[in-house]
Design a protein around this motif. Structure first.
Motif, PDB file in Angstrom:
ATOM      1  N   ASP A 170       0.807  -0.868  -0.085  1.00 51.15           N
ATOM      2  CA  ASP A 170       0.079   0.538   0.013  1.00 51.15           C
ATOM      3  C   ASP A 170       1.197   0.990  -0.157  1.00 51.15           C
ATOM      4  O   ASP A 170       0.251   2.094  -0.698  1.00 51.15           O
ATOM      5  N   TRP A 171       1.837   1.320   0.492  1.00 51.82           N
ATOM      6  CA  TRP A 171       2.757   2.580   0.785  1.00 51.82           C
ATOM      7  C   TRP A 171       3.681   2.408  -0.851  1.00 51.82           C
ATOM      8  O   TRP A 171       3.717   3.850  -1.186  1.00 51.82           O
ATOM      9  N   GLU A 172       4.092   1.483  -1.185  1.00 49.97           N
ATOM     10  CA  GLU A 172       4.974   1.670  -2.450  1.00 49.97           C
ATOM     11  C   GLU A 172       3.820   2.546  -3.180  1.00 49.97           C
ATOM     12  O   GLU A 172       4.181   3.029  -4.777  1.00 49.97           O
ATOM     13  N   GLN A 173       2.460   2.072  -3.140  1.00 52.12           N
ATOM     14  CA  GLN A 173       1.512   2.085  -4.440  1.00 52.12           C
ATOM     15  C   GLN A 173       1.717   3.805  -3.811  1.00 52.12           C
ATOM     16  O   GLN A 173       1.103   4.817  -5.440  1.00 52.12           O
ATOM     17  N   ARG A 177       2.457   6.980  -6.359  1.00 51.26           N
ATOM     18  CA  ARG A 177       0.993   7.885  -6.909  1.00 51.26           C
ATOM     19  C   ARG A 177       1.807   9.404  -6.833  1.00 51.26           C
ATOM     20  O   ARG A 177       2.086  10.049  -8.027  1.00 51.26           O
ATOM     21  N   CYS A 178       2.649   9.239  -6.003  1.00 53.60           N
ATOM     22  CA  CYS A 178       3.469  10.887  -5.516  1.00 53.60           C
ATOM     23  C   CYS A 178       4.710  10.948  -6.187  1.00 53.60           C
ATOM     24  O   CYS A 178       4.924  11.905  -6.794  1.00 53.60           O
ATOM     25  N   GLY A 179       5.093   9.917  -7.454  1.00 53.22           N
ATOM     26  CA  GLY A 179       6.638  10.105  -8.116  1.00 53.22           C
ATOM     27  C   GLY A 179       7.131  10.294  -6.303  1.00 53.22           C
ATOM     28  O   GLY A 179       8.376  11.399  -7.011  1.00 53.22           O
ATOM     29  N   ALA A 180       7.729   9.983  -6.028  1.00 48.61           N
ATOM     30  CA  ALA A 180       8.527  10.463  -4.978  1.00 48.61           C
ATOM     31  C   ALA A 180       9.210   8.827  -5.125  1.00 48.61           C
ATOM     32  O   ALA A 180       9.807   7.800  -4.046  1.00 48.61           O
ATOM     33  N   ALA A 181      10.770   9.639  -6.027  1.00 53.06           N
ATOM     34  CA  ALA A 181      11.891   8.895  -6.020  1.00 53.06           C
ATOM     35  C   ALA A 181      12.672   8.987  -4.415  1.00 53.06           C
ATOM     36  O   ALA A 181      12.914   9.867  -4.188  1.00 53.06           O
ATOM     37  N   GLY A 182      13.669   7.980  -4.405  1.00 53.43           N
ATOM     38  CA  GLY A 182      14.884   7.970  -3.425  1.00 53.43           C
ATOM     39  C   GLY A 182      14.453   7.780  -1.826  1.00 53.43           C
ATOM     40  O   GLY A 182      14.642   7.750  -1.158  1.00 53.43           O
ATOM     41  N   TRP A 183      13.359   7.080  -1.802  1.00 57.39           N
ATOM     42  CA  TRP A 183      12.226   6.821  -0.604  1.00 57.39           C
ATOM     43  C   TRP A 183      11.959   5.481  -0.977  1.00 57.39           C
ATOM     44  O   TRP A 183      12.122   4.257  -2.098  1.00 57.39           O
ATOM     45  N   ARG A 184      11.655   4.573   0.327  1.00 60.27           N
ATOM     46  CA  ARG A 184      11.981   2.988   0.218  1.00 60.27           C
ATOM     47  C   ARG A 184      10.670   3.180   1.732  1.00 60.27           C
ATOM     48  O   ARG A 184      10.624   3.883   2.446  1.00 60.27           O
ATOM     49  N   VAL A 185       9.933   1.094   1.275  1.00 61.47           N
ATOM     50  CA  VAL A 185       9.438   1.163   2.502  1.00 61.47           C
ATOM     51  C   VAL A 185       9.879   0.350   3.362  1.00 61.47           C
ATOM     52  O   VAL A 185      10.563  -1.200   2.846  1.00 61.47           O
ATOM     53  N   SER A 186      10.232  -0.133   4.513  1.00 59.25           N
ATOM     54  CA  SER A 186      10.995  -0.816   5.482  1.00 59.25           C
ATOM     55  C   SER A 186      10.043  -0.809   6.555  1.00 59.25           C
ATOM     56  O   SER A 186       9.122  -0.567   7.378  1.00 59.25           O
ATOM     57  N   SER A 187       9.599  -2.352   6.913  1.00 60.82           N
ATOM     58  CA  SER A 187       9.260  -2.914   7.688  1.00 60.82           C
ATOM     59  C   SER A 187       9.969  -3.027   8.960  1.00 60.82           C
ATOM     60  O   SER A 187      10.092  -4.584  10.068  1.00 60.82           O
ATOM     61  N   VAL A 188      10.719  -2.407   9.701  1.00 56.85           N
ATOM     62  CA  VAL A 188      11.679  -2.678  10.412  1.00 56.85           C
ATOM     63  C   VAL A 188      10.683  -2.402  11.962  1.00 56.85           C
ATOM     64  O   VAL A 188      11.118  -2.918  12.804  1.00 56.85           O
ATOM     65  N   ASN A 189       9.730  -2.002  11.869  1.00 62.96           N
ATOM     66  CA  ASN A 189       8.656  -1.899  12.971  1.00 62.96           C
ATOM     67  C   ASN A 189       7.869  -3.184  12.888  1.00 62.96           C
ATOM     68  O   ASN A 189       6.502  -2.901  13.068  1.00 62.96           O
ATOM     69  N   ASP A 190       8.253  -3.950  11.991  1.00 65.12           N
ATOM     70  CA  ASP A 190       7.256  -5.265  11.801  1.00 65.12           C
ATOM     71  C   ASP A 190       6.176  -5.507  12.671  1.00 65.12           C
ATOM     72  O   ASP A 190       4.974  -6.216  12.730  1.00 65.12           O
ATOM     73  N   ARG A 191       7.023  -5.933  13.782  1.00 66.45           N
ATOM     74  CA  ARG A 191       6.678  -6.450  15.506  1.00 66.45           C
ATOM     75  C   ARG A 191       6.189  -5.730  16.996  1.00 66.45           C
ATOM     76  O   ARG A 191       6.018  -5.774  17.440  1.00 66.45           O
ATOM     77  N   PHE A 192       6.249  -4.285  15.904  1.00 66.13           N
ATOM     78  CA  PHE A 192       5.857  -2.849  17.043  1.00 66.13           C
ATOM     79  C   PHE A 192       7.727  -3.121  17.425  1.00 66.13           C
ATOM     80  O   PHE A 192       7.149  -2.573  18.839  1.00 66.13           O
ATOM     81  N   GLU A 193       8.522  -3.284  17.831  1.00 62.12           N
ATOM     82  CA  GLU A 193       8.924  -3.680  19.056  1.00 62.12           C
ATOM     83  C   GLU A 193      10.350  -1.879  18.612  1.00 62.12           C
ATOM     84  O   GLU A 193      10.603  -1.591  19.877  1.00 62.12           O
ATOM     85  N   MET A 194      10.526  -1.271  17.652  1.00 65.94           N
ATOM     86  CA  MET A 194      11.032   0.025  17.473  1.00 65.94           C
ATOM     87  C   MET A 194      10.072   1.486  17.675  1.00 65.94           C
ATOM     88  O   MET A 194      10.483   2.288  18.794  1.00 65.94           O
ATOM     89  N   SER A 195       8.558   1.056  17.954  1.00 66.64           N
ATOM     90  CA  SER A 195       7.599   2.277  18.359  1.00 66.64           C
ATOM     91  C   SER A 195       6.724   1.864  18.334  1.00 66.64           C
ATOM     92  O   SER A 195       5.825   0.822  17.172  1.00 66.64           O
ATOM     93  N   THR A 196       5.610   1.511  19.773  1.00 68.28           N
ATOM     94  CA  THR A 196       4.882   0.705  19.582  1.00 68.28           C
ATOM     95  C   THR A 196       3.848   1.641  19.004  1.00 68.28           C
ATOM     96  O   THR A 196       2.480   0.808  18.247  1.00 68.28           O
ATOM     97  N   SER A 197       3.617   2.578  19.089  1.00 69.25           N
ATOM     98  CA  SER A 197       2.645   3.428  18.049  1.00 69.25           C
ATOM     99  C   SER A 197       2.589   4.257  17.096  1.00 69.25           C
ATOM    100  O   SER A 197       1.605   4.372  16.131  1.00 69.25           O
ATOM    101  N   LEU A 198       4.037   3.763  16.142  1.00 73.09           N
ATOM    102  CA  LEU A 198       4.059   3.281  15.112  1.00 73.09           C
ATOM    103  C   LEU A 198       3.498   2.418  14.237  1.00 73.09           C
ATOM    104  O   LEU A 198       3.136   1.263  14.750  1.00 73.09           O
ATOM    105  N   PRO A 199       3.310   2.354  12.561  1.00 68.48           N
ATOM    106  CA  PRO A 199       2.718   1.395  11.503  1.00 68.48           C
ATOM    107  C   PRO A 199       3.457   0.919  11.654  1.00 68.48           C
ATOM    108  O   PRO A 199       4.874   0.459  11.799  1.00 68.48           O
ATOM    109  N   ARG A 200       3.287  -0.962  11.268  1.00 74.61           N
ATOM    110  CA  ARG A 200       4.186  -2.071  10.469  1.00 74.61           C
ATOM    111  C   ARG A 200       5.010  -1.263   9.491  1.00 74.61           C
ATOM    112  O   ARG A 200       6.357  -1.416   9.479  1.00 74.61           O
ATOM    113  N   SER A 201       5.012  -0.486   8.479  1.00 76.14           N
ATOM    114  CA  SER A 201       5.791  -0.119   7.784  1.00 76.14           C
ATOM    115  C   SER A 201       5.358   1.207   7.575  1.00 76.14           C
ATOM    116  O   SER A 201       4.724   2.803   7.875  1.00 76.14           O
ATOM    117  N   ILE A 202       7.078   2.084   7.277  1.00 75.98           N
ATOM    118  CA  ILE A 202       7.444   3.162   7.589  1.00 75.98           C
ATOM    119  C   ILE A 202       8.048   3.498   5.937  1.00 75.98           C
ATOM    120  O   ILE A 202       8.723   2.660   5.904  1.00 75.98           O
TER     121      ILE A 202
END
Length: 792
Positions: A170-173, A177-202
């Motif tokens: 969904d984030w890659e989509q 859509r925005c034509g945002a090159a130079g960015w990527r989707v990270s799943s570093v918070n997939d288990r909410f270990e880094m931040s409990t309030s952020l989503p799985r994908s940032i």
């Protein structure tokens, strides 16, 4: 059919007061009370189709969870009913005050058995009260716990036309859509270990690896690191983050990673927009909304009212419009910054979960035509509110047990969107009906979108996920049921499943046709900056970080805590940023943009026509007369609350009806005067009479208090129609009254040329549909009637 609900009590021969949207008047039927709602079934309603899809609420139903208080009206008295109340009279009217600012009025017929009237009043008063947190779950079970409803919800398909932002795809989509090159989707918070309030994908810069990214979470409150939200078509990026942790030791590698994340794909300039200084706090918003409710609805049980001559000053003292104006102003500043291109704008809030949601959403509504469509707006709310971790459950306070956390931040955002919609109606596909439906839906504890504070809590309820800690593996999710989640709980639908709440006729009014969005023009040599002040910003030394606060730029030493230390790391790796004296104030950017789009100048009488480029920001006019009150939302129950249409007798009409007749007689006399004046020779007239003359102009300051009547002919103004209703005959033999028309104003003074319209517009201003003004309060004091004290 009440869809297998348990009917607690019913009353026959009941009439419901219809609102202006419903056609006014009364409709007769039967009143029911269940564990979930107060249902009203009209007599002439078609028979329910057993094969039709179930609907949670009918057009005349009120959910118990949305009721705030119950008031009854009897002969010579009114009374607030509580579970411990004792009624010593038989109510003639039942009035339900709702949390969504609706007021629903039912009138009991004289043929209605007194026992039914007493019992249904007590039943409603006892059932809507939430005595404990478990009552919300029982409310959900009453609405969604039937076998038919569970099966129906389990077979529902999600809306495929909107982006839910629940997966990396969904984030890659959105990046595509925005034509945002130079960015990527990270799943570093997939288990909410880094931040409990952020989503799985940032979304983070492509050049930052996950191993480096993990070291950055500890430097920000709640681990909410800078992350990408949206890219402007001209190349600027919008980010969000919480405040820095000043008590954290910053390693050399940490500093490099932090600055790579903060600058994103732009190495030249980053502007940090601090939201805490200029925007209201959640406590301020809660207080303002409470005052606004008290002003618009009043309290008939105590006969508390606000005089007409103090209504506007009381409205200003609530500060609700001030807070709306502040949010729109801050969003306009950010939109103008992003319009310049090739910089990163990072919204910073202490916890990044309240006002950052408001500003980031408003910026995208102003700049992105996709966010002004229904599907795009729903996706925007999913991205910036639901998935970003806004505390819906705490801010809405469904249990009503923690007033310290309660604050209608999301409702303030909807009001800001309505202000933009009212000034640029042709640029929005979504309508006022859609915003009103979303406003009302937030008060029902039935939707998964609003019943959690973050994605982790939402997943925990739906999947029965708990967490366990081991020294080797750290925190890990484990599947097990807990006390707050039961596999037998009914599945909670999404708020975007509108067919569960509204009929097709209502849903058809959610959108309006808009012209197609032209394709985005390609960037020429990667630079479309035409604003000289923006050039001065973007041509700064690489690595420059500025703070935008109170409309001006600065470069404080403690903006980035790792740069103000004595380690000298920043001095070795970057050159010093220029002095803040060389940085132009944002007011110059706003002024330059305004002069380019509005050569005639921004005045209170020049409505914004909208820029020609569809990707230019929709900057609202923020002067006092241009900021209106959302009448369809805040004042829709004012007439019910302040002037009940209780029939007295045929010989003694309701005070509102008497007032309407007096106004009609006055209009007839004014029409005769207009005819006689028009027949006079032109030589005897000081100046020609205007046909759009406002007859209630204040002669002292040239202020119009109510809208001018549009003339029916060249010489005669149109007369108002007499009061009407749907049921002309009642069992008590009294004609029901209609809504009170505008009261007569001051004497005519059409010779003045300086006009300020507060409630409406003249026929000249009607050519500008975008212009909005303050509404007229519907709280005219009524004389005592039948011994009852009825006031605004």
């Amino acid at each position: 059919c009440l869809y297998c609900e348990c009917v607690l009590q019913r009353a026959v021969m009941v009439r419901k007061k219809l609102t202006a949207r419903e056609g006014r008047g009364w409709v007769s039927g039967t009143l029911f009370c269940t564990h979930f709602r107060v249902a009203f079934v009209p007599q002439d309603s078609p028979k329910a189709d057993d094969n039709a899809d179930p609907v949670l609420l009918g057009d005349h139903d009120v959910a118990l969870a949305s009721i705030e208080k119950v008031v009854v009206v009897g002969p010579n008295r009114t009374k607030l009913v509580t579970p411990n109340s004792s009624l010593k009279f038989t109510p003639e009217e039942l009035v339900l005050y709702c949390r969504d600012l609706r007021v629903v009025c039912f009138l009991f017929d004289r043929l209605t058995p007194d026992a039914q009237v007493i019992e249904i009043t007590y039943t409603i008063a006892k059932t809507y009260q939430p005595p404990k947190p478990g009552s919300v779950l029982s409310f959900q079970n009453a609405a969604l716990g039937s076998v038919e409803m569970k099966q129906f919800l389990s077979n529902r398909r999600r809306n495929t036309y909107m982006n839910w932002y629940e997966s990396a795809s969904d984030w890659e989509q959105e990046l595509e859509r925005c034509g945002a090159a130079g960015w990527r989707v990270s799943s570093v918070n997939d288990r909410f270990e880094m931040s409990t309030s952020l989503p799985r994908s940032i979304v983070v810069p492509q050049k930052v690896l996950d191993t480096e990214l993990k070291k950055s979470f500890a430097h920000f409150n709640e681990g909410r690191i800078p992350r990408w939200c949206w890219r402007h078509p001209r190349g600027s990026d919008l980010m969000r983050m919480s405040s820095f942790q000043n008590n954290i030791y910053h390693e050399k590698d940490d500093i490099r990673n932090l600055e790579m994340i903060l600058f994103g794909c732009h190495s030249s300039l980053c502007v940090v927009v601090e939201l805490g200084e200029e925007l209201p706090s959640p406590a301020d918003i809660q207080l303002a909304h409470s005052r606004l409710r008290a002003l618009c609805l009043g309290d008939i049980s105590t006969s508390v009212s606000v005089p007409d001559d103090k209504w506007l000053s009381t409205l200003e003292s609530t500060h609700w419009l001030d807070y709306t104006r502040s949010c729109l102003r801050k969003a306009s500043e950010v939109a103008c910054l992003l319009r310049g291109g090739h910089l990163t704008v990072a919204l910073q809030e202490a916890d990044d979960r309240d006002m950052a949601c408001v500003v980031s959403s408003l910026v995208q509504v102003m700049c992105d035509p996709h966010c002004r469509t229904q599907q795009g707006f729903q996706s925007l709310v999913q991205k910036e509110w639901v998935m970003a971790g806004h505390r819906f459950y705490s801010r809405i306070n469904y249990h009503r047990d923690n007033d310290k956390e309660e604050a209608p931040v999301f409702l303030l955002f909807l009001d800001c969107v309505w202000q933009l919609l009212s000034q640029y109606p042709s640029r929005f596909q979504l309508t006022d009906d859609f915003l009103l439906a979303l406003h009302d839906s937030i008060h029902l504890p039935l939707f998964s979108s609003f019943l959690a504070n973050c994605q982790r809590e939402r997943c925990k309820r739906s999947q029965n996920i708990g967490q366990s800690y081991t020294p080797v593996n750290g925190w890990r999710d484990v599947l097990h049921p807990d006390s707050s989640s039961d596999p037998s709980d009914p599945p909670l639908p999404s708020v975007w499943d509108w067919s569960l709440q509204y009929s097709k006729h209502r849903r058809d009014r959610f959108t309006q046709p808009v012209p197609p969005i032209p394709p985005l023009q390609p960037l020429l040599n990667g630079n479309l900056n035409t604003n000289p002040d923006t050039h001065r910003l973007t041509d700064t030394i690489p690595g420059s970080v500025f703070l935008l606060s109170r409309g001006t730029f600065s470069c404080p030493a403690n903006l980035l805590p790792w740069r103000s230390g004595s380690s000298g790391v920043y001095k070795k790796s970057h050159r010093r940023a220029p002095s803040s004296e060389n940085v132009p104030g944002l007011e110059r950017l706003l002024k330059a943009w305004a002069l380019a789009e509005f050569p005639q100048g921004l005045t209170s009488t020049s409505a914004p026509q909208g820029p020609l480029d569809p990707f230019e920001p929709l900057l609202p006019l923020l002067m006092g007369p241009c900021m209106g009150l959302w009448r369809e939302c805040y004042l829709r129950g004012a007439l019910h609350a302040q002037a009940f249409s209780h029939p007295i007798s045929a010989n003694h009409p309701h005070p509102v009806e008497r007032l309407a007749r007096e106004v009609q007689q006055l209009k007839d006399k004014l029409a005769q005067v207009s005819i006689s004046t028009a027949l006079k020779p032109a030589s005897t007239m000081a100046e020609p009479r205007r046909t759009d003359t406002n007859l209630n102009q204040n002669t002292n300051n040239g202020t119009f208090l109510f809208p001018a009547s549009r003339p029916q002919s060249a010489t005669m103004p149109r007369a108002a129609p007499p009061p009407t209703s749907t049921n002309h005959q009642t069992s008590k033999g009294a004609p029901p009254a209609s809504a009170p028309p505008s009261r007569p104003g001051h004497k005519d003074n059409s010779g003045s040329n300086k006009h300020t319209f507060l409630f409406g517009h003249s026929s000249v201003a009607e050519a500008r549909p975008d212009q909005r003004y303050y509404p007229a309060p519907n709280n005219a004091k009524l004389p005592k009637s039948n011994g009852s004290s009825i006031s605004s």
